[in-house]
Write an enzyme that holds these catalytic residues in place. Sequence first.
Site, PDB file in Angstrom:
ATOM      1  N   ASN A   1       0.783  -1.245   0.000  1.00 38.39           N
ATOM      2  CA  ASN A   1       0.000   0.000   0.000  1.00 38.39           C
ATOM      3  C   ASN A   1       0.811   1.290   0.000  1.00 38.39           C
ATOM      4  O   ASN A   1       0.250   2.362  -0.186  1.00 38.39           O
ATOM      5  CB  ASN A   1      -0.950   0.015   1.197  1.00 38.39           C
ATOM      6  CG  ASN A   1      -2.212  -0.778   0.924  1.00 38.39           C
ATOM      7  OD1 ASN A   1      -2.395  -1.300  -0.169  1.00 38.39           O
ATOM      8  ND2 ASN A   1      -3.084  -0.865   1.910  1.00 38.39           N
TER       9      ASN A   1
ATOM     10  N   GLU B   1      -2.401  -0.320  -8.125  1.00 33.49           N
ATOM     11  CA  GLU B   1      -3.823  -0.456  -7.767  1.00 33.49           C
ATOM     12  C   GLU B   1      -4.412   0.945  -7.672  1.00 33.49           C
ATOM     13  O   GLU B   1      -5.515   1.220  -8.110  1.00 33.49           O
ATOM     14  CB  GLU B   1      -3.932  -1.185  -6.436  1.00 33.49           C
ATOM     15  CG  GLU B   1      -5.347  -1.522  -6.002  1.00 33.49           C
ATOM     16  CD  GLU B   1      -5.384  -2.087  -4.592  1.00 33.49           C
ATOM     17  OE1 GLU B   1      -6.039  -3.106  -4.399  1.00 33.49           O
ATOM     18  OE2 GLU B   1      -4.756  -1.507  -3.681  1.00 33.49           O
TER      19      GLU B   1
ATOM     20  N   TRP C   1     -11.739  -8.197  10.763  1.00 32.92           N
ATOM     21  CA  TRP C   1     -10.890  -7.746   9.657  1.00 32.92           C
ATOM     22  C   TRP C   1      -9.432  -7.974  10.039  1.00 32.92           C
ATOM     23  O   TRP C   1      -8.673  -8.587   9.321  1.00 32.92           O
ATOM     24  CB  TRP C   1     -11.157  -6.253   9.376  1.00 32.92           C
ATOM     25  CG  TRP C   1     -10.165  -5.647   8.426  1.00 32.92           C
ATOM     26  CD1 TRP C   1     -10.137  -5.799   7.069  1.00 32.92           C
ATOM     27  CD2 TRP C   1      -9.056  -4.801   8.762  1.00 32.92           C
ATOM     28  NE1 TRP C   1      -9.066  -5.097   6.539  1.00 32.92           N
ATOM     29  CE2 TRP C   1      -8.392  -4.486   7.554  1.00 32.92           C
ATOM     30  CE3 TRP C   1      -8.555  -4.285   9.962  1.00 32.92           C
ATOM     31  CZ2 TRP C   1      -7.260  -3.667   7.520  1.00 32.92           C
ATOM     32  CZ3 TRP C   1      -7.428  -3.484   9.931  1.00 32.92           C
ATOM     33  CH2 TRP C   1      -6.795  -3.173   8.712  1.00 32.92           C
TER      34      TRP C   1
ATOM     35  N   ARG D   1     -15.650  -2.987   4.660  1.00 34.21           N
ATOM     36  CA  ARG D   1     -15.203  -4.134   3.861  1.00 34.21           C
ATOM     37  C   ARG D   1     -16.386  -5.001   3.435  1.00 34.21           C
ATOM     38  O   ARG D   1     -17.512  -4.771   3.871  1.00 34.21           O
ATOM     39  CB  ARG D   1     -14.221  -4.993   4.681  1.00 34.21           C
ATOM     40  CG  ARG D   1     -12.884  -4.313   4.996  1.00 34.21           C
ATOM     41  CD  ARG D   1     -12.038  -4.077   3.763  1.00 34.21           C
ATOM     42  NE  ARG D   1     -10.728  -3.517   4.066  1.00 34.21           N
ATOM     43  CZ  ARG D   1     -10.425  -2.209   4.069  1.00 34.21           C
ATOM     44  NH1 ARG D   1     -11.366  -1.313   3.792  1.00 34.21           N
ATOM     45  NH2 ARG D   1      -9.207  -1.795   4.331  1.00 34.21           N
TER      46      ARG D   1
ATOM     47  N   ASP E   1      -7.639 -11.680  -5.563  1.00 36.13           N
ATOM     48  CA  ASP E   1      -7.525 -10.597  -4.593  1.00 36.13           C
ATOM     49  C   ASP E   1      -7.904 -11.104  -3.195  1.00 36.13           C
ATOM     50  O   ASP E   1      -7.236 -10.810  -2.200  1.00 36.13           O
ATOM     51  CB  ASP E   1      -8.464  -9.466  -5.043  1.00 36.13           C
ATOM     52  CG  ASP E   1      -8.333  -8.234  -4.172  1.00 36.13           C
ATOM     53  OD1 ASP E   1      -7.203  -7.904  -3.774  1.00 36.13           O
ATOM     54  OD2 ASP E   1      -9.365  -7.594  -3.882  1.00 36.13           O
TER      55      ASP E   1
ATOM     56  N   HIS F   1      -1.849   1.796   9.744  1.00 29.01           N
ATOM     57  CA  HIS F   1      -2.824   1.816   8.638  1.00 29.01           C
ATOM     58  C   HIS F   1      -3.525   3.176   8.679  1.00 29.01           C
ATOM     59  O   HIS F   1      -2.870   4.209   8.686  1.00 29.01           O
ATOM     60  CB  HIS F   1      -3.778   0.635   8.837  1.00 29.01           C
ATOM     61  CG  HIS F   1      -4.439   0.140   7.589  1.00 29.01           C
ATOM     62  ND1 HIS F   1      -5.392   0.853   6.941  1.00 29.01           N
ATOM     63  CD2 HIS F   1      -4.282  -1.013   6.880  1.00 29.01           C
ATOM     64  CE1 HIS F   1      -5.813   0.165   5.873  1.00 29.01           C
ATOM     65  NE2 HIS F   1      -5.147  -0.969   5.812  1.00 29.01           N
TER      66      HIS F   1
ATOM     67  N   SER G   1       2.353  -2.092   5.169  1.00 28.02           N
ATOM     68  CA  SER G   1       3.365  -3.153   5.308  1.00 28.02           C
ATOM     69  C   SER G   1       4.758  -2.639   4.945  1.00 28.02           C
ATOM     70  O   SER G   1       5.722  -2.840   5.691  1.00 28.02           O
ATOM     71  CB  SER G   1       2.986  -4.355   4.446  1.00 28.02           C
ATOM     72  OG  SER G   1       2.895  -3.976   3.080  1.00 28.02           O
TER      73      SER G   1
HETATM   74  P1  FAD Z   1       2.673  -6.908  12.567  1.00 25.42           P
HETATM   75  O1  FAD Z   1       3.160  -7.137  11.190  1.00 25.42           O
HETATM   76  O2  FAD Z   1       1.277  -7.278  12.857  1.00 25.42           O
HETATM   77  O3  FAD Z   1       3.665  -7.699  13.548  1.00 25.42           O
HETATM   78  C1  FAD Z   1       3.459  -7.797  14.929  1.00 25.42           C
HETATM   79  C2  FAD Z   1       4.422  -8.848  15.485  1.00 25.42           C
HETATM   80  O4  FAD Z   1       4.405  -8.811  16.912  1.00 25.42           O
HETATM   81  C3  FAD Z   1       4.095 -10.270  15.100  1.00 25.42           C
HETATM   82  O5  FAD Z   1       5.289 -10.956  14.841  1.00 25.42           O
HETATM   83  C4  FAD Z   1       3.432 -10.822  16.375  1.00 25.42           C
HETATM   84  O6  FAD Z   1       3.482 -12.226  16.473  1.00 25.42           O
HETATM   85  C5  FAD Z   1       4.280 -10.130  17.422  1.00 25.42           C
HETATM   86  N1  FAD Z   1       3.701  -9.992  18.764  1.00 25.42           N
HETATM   87  C6  FAD Z   1       2.512  -9.445  19.124  1.00 25.42           C
HETATM   88  N2  FAD Z   1       2.381  -9.432  20.454  1.00 25.42           N
HETATM   89  C7  FAD Z   1       3.516  -9.979  20.965  1.00 25.42           C
HETATM   90  C8  FAD Z   1       3.972 -10.230  22.281  1.00 25.42           C
HETATM   91  N3  FAD Z   1       3.250  -9.901  23.357  1.00 25.42           N
HETATM   92  N4  FAD Z   1       5.178 -10.831  22.444  1.00 25.42           N
HETATM   93  C9  FAD Z   1       5.936 -11.174  21.372  1.00 25.42           C
HETATM   94  N5  FAD Z   1       5.547 -10.956  20.099  1.00 25.42           N
HETATM   95  C10 FAD Z   1       4.359 -10.350  19.906  1.00 25.42           C
HETATM   96  N6  FAD Z   1      -0.635  -3.220   4.230  1.00 25.42           N
HETATM   97  C11 FAD Z   1      -0.344  -3.160   2.907  1.00 25.42           C
HETATM   98  O7  FAD Z   1       0.728  -2.668   2.539  1.00 25.42           O
HETATM   99  N7  FAD Z   1      -1.221  -3.619   1.974  1.00 25.42           N
HETATM  100  C12 FAD Z   1      -2.415  -4.182   2.307  1.00 25.42           C
HETATM  101  O8  FAD Z   1      -3.173  -4.598   1.428  1.00 25.42           O
HETATM  102  C13 FAD Z   1      -2.726  -4.291   3.694  1.00 25.42           C
HETATM  103  N8  FAD Z   1      -3.865  -4.884   4.078  1.00 25.42           N
HETATM  104  C14 FAD Z   1      -4.084  -5.129   5.394  1.00 25.42           C
HETATM  105  C15 FAD Z   1      -5.183  -5.889   5.758  1.00 25.42           C
HETATM  106  C16 FAD Z   1      -5.407  -6.189   7.082  1.00 25.42           C
HETATM  107  C17 FAD Z   1      -6.571  -7.042   7.438  1.00 25.42           C
HETATM  108  C18 FAD Z   1      -4.540  -5.681   8.087  1.00 25.42           C
HETATM  109  C19 FAD Z   1      -4.785  -5.971   9.529  1.00 25.42           C
HETATM  110  C20 FAD Z   1      -3.449  -4.910   7.732  1.00 25.42           C
HETATM  111  C21 FAD Z   1      -3.204  -4.641   6.386  1.00 25.42           C
HETATM  112  N9  FAD Z   1      -2.083  -3.910   5.980  1.00 25.42           N
HETATM  113  C22 FAD Z   1      -1.795  -3.783   4.639  1.00 25.42           C
HETATM  114  C23 FAD Z   1      -1.204  -3.242   6.971  1.00 25.42           C
HETATM  115  C24 FAD Z   1      -0.020  -4.096   7.422  1.00 25.42           C
HETATM  116  O9  FAD Z   1      -0.400  -5.399   7.624  1.00 25.42           O
HETATM  117  C25 FAD Z   1       0.521  -3.480   8.713  1.00 25.42           C
HETATM  118  O10 FAD Z   1       0.781  -2.129   8.457  1.00 25.42           O
HETATM  119  C26 FAD Z   1       1.815  -4.126   9.208  1.00 25.42           C
HETATM  120  O11 FAD Z   1       1.674  -5.509   9.332  1.00 25.42           O
HETATM  121  C27 FAD Z   1       2.226  -3.518  10.543  1.00 25.42           C
HETATM  122  O12 FAD Z   1       3.454  -4.062  10.911  1.00 25.42           O
HETATM  123  P2  FAD Z   1       3.857  -4.304  12.436  1.00 25.42           P
HETATM  124  O13 FAD Z   1       5.210  -4.901  12.394  1.00 25.42           O
HETATM  125  O14 FAD Z   1       3.625  -3.078  13.216  1.00 25.42           O
HETATM  126  O15 FAD Z   1       2.824  -5.395  12.979  1.00 25.42           O
END
Ligand code: FAD
Length: 646
Positions: A62, A122, A215, A246, A352, A389, A440
């Site tokens: 995204n 997209e 979601w 959604r 998709d 997000h 992401s």
């Molecule tokens: P995450 O990737 O969620 O990672 C969190 C990590 O923390 C995981 O490894 C988990 O296991 C770990 N964790 C959690 N709690 C603990 C704990 N207490 N102890 C140890 N480990 C822990 N982005 C896009 O670019 N394109 C898209 O189409 C898109 N669609 C999405 C659809 C959905 C349904 C969602 C929810 C998100 C979407 N996103 C998309 C956004 C993207 O997924 C997030 O921005 C990204 O994953 C955030 O990264 P993060 O590392 O902060 O969290």
Amino acid sequence: MQEFKTIEVTTDLLIIGPGMAGAGACVEGAHWARENNVKITVVDKAAMERSGAVGMGLSAINQYQGENSPVDYLSYVRQDLMGLCRDDLVMDISRHVNGTVHMFEKFGLPIWTDPDGNYVHEGRWQLMINGESYKAIVAEAGKNAVGMDNIIERVFIARLLLDKNDKNRVAGAIGFSVRDPEIYVFKFKACIVSAGGAVHVFKPRSTGEGLGRAWYPPWNAGSSSYLTTTAGAEMTSQEVVFIPGRFKDGYGPVGAWFLLFKASATSATGFNYMAEGLAEGGELHNWPPYGEVKPIPTCLRNHLMMIEMYQKGDGPIFIHTDKAIAKIAEKAPDEKAYKKEIKKLEAEAWEDFLDMTISQAVLWAAKDVFPEEGPSEIMPSEPYFIGSHSGASGAWTSGPEDIQTDASRNEYFWGYNRMTTVKGLFAAGDGVGVSSHKFSSGSFTEGRIAAKAAVKYCVDNPERPEFDEAVVDSLKEQILLPLSHYEKHKAYTTLGTTDKKYDLPVEEVNPNYITPKMAIFRLNKIMDEYVAGWGTQYTCSAITLNIALDHLKMLKKDLSKLAARNLHELMRCWENIHRVQIAEAHTRHKLYREETRWPGYYYRSDFKRMDEDKWGKVFVNSVYDADKDEFTMLTRPIIHQVEIKE
Ligand code: FAD
């Protein structure tokens, strides 16, 4: 109760949660760590290959800048969040995100290209991918960078530990294995909290056999927020939730339909609420300046949908997949080409879903939905915390030095990029507030940024902080309390008994304990009914929020009565402890901001309008004192470091 072994791990930098941001921290951090002789350890509650929000795959990246400038992106983010963002944090990610996406391609992620070899967009910022294995591909790069010996999986981090000589410095973390009877105590100089956002704080729409479907995948429980908050870090914008609109019940993505296939949505009576909202005198003009500028903010798009559904009673909302497919295929030169094009589009539509929300494809199949033949329902979901997000909640962190101005330097910069207000405690991804829309690719980028700064912090601060062993002993006891509580009271239960009259098993009732499921139901009910969940049509007031705070106080007290039958339930208990903390922080922030800034995310019935003069110029922040169990609320100024030309 079984004996628990304590495993001590000493490292320099601990990455807590190798999701997208954590994986980025692994890749970048390993590079700087090698050069500076710094040791990195990674801990995940799950298995890194599929952990975090991207675990089930995504169909699009995204955030990709392409030829756009970081200022263009900043303009989009500011607009979408109705003015609420930190310019320095957003710009910092934008200027590095292309490099991240090119890295992903080198790791092996298939990005769609057109016949000329250009990426298929997209939308302006989004790239289409074959993303079912997105997380596995990115995780592999992270694992290779830090080495499998330094990655500890299936360990849930429950709490951070502070330096006994400096309560504003982090010194360690404590958690437990969700597979074996083991407590983990980590000692380190710095850590990056990248443990994602939070789901199931609010009551999900799904019930019965669909319970748990949301979601946001169910595995992030507010740990980023809990860990940073309880360590005393200043938090920001905890009031901003994200409510995605959604496909109904399966929560399938709408991005490809709206942006790529140019589908339109209407109320049940055929009212094109978006076009009418934009037209002269339309609802969007009641929310200037944001409602009058394209792209229309996500919350306002929800708001228009909610007016149709809740105020006019003209729901459900339909997305016209059939018309969109027909319109694209119309351009085919003959009947044969038309049919071929329809088949291609249909395949893309199913893919998709299959790339990121398989359950939506299953639901369509189960309900005999043919997207090329008729419309489908879309629906606003329950609220989630996902600062990466379209939400904004997270820790208040230092930004990059070079983007600061004279006005912002004292407010937004304190030495290390993405360090929270606690020394040595860094955050990334959903862990960082007011740098929304990083998604992401931007989360991975922010992980890279945080890791580089955290390694530098370890080099600059070579002495190892120490924590108080008595605190560790007390936390060990607290962590295992649900197991011992269950053992103590398990005999006094209705579980396993039968209702003699109907010859049916009796539901579990025990006056001495609360199961994790009961606790989550209680939390969900409070949040839904008093803090603006879907059950109250996303509306709250000072009165309902104060009632919620009273209920949350009692719930918090009762958390000491949580009972766990096994390690899996112990994790469920701790997830709820983390959730309740973010629930309280969210309620307090909502109460503090006396306006409705994000209609479509939540409404304050006692402050129905946006108050640009008072609240449009500040972030709402808070600091939690874990010893006193007290929040202090404050505001920080929104300082624009970049002028955006209209
Ligand atoms: P995450 O990737 O969620 O990672 C969190 C990590 O923390 C995981 O490894 C988990 O296991 C770990 N964790 C959690 N709690 C603990 C704990 N207490 N102890 C140890 N480990 C822990 N982005 C896009 O670019 N394109 C898209 O189409 C898109 N669609 C999405 C659809 C959905 C349904 C969602 C929810 C998100 C979407 N996103 C998309 C956004 C993207 O997924 C997030 O921005 C990204 O994953 C955030 O990264 P993060 O590392 O902060 O969290």
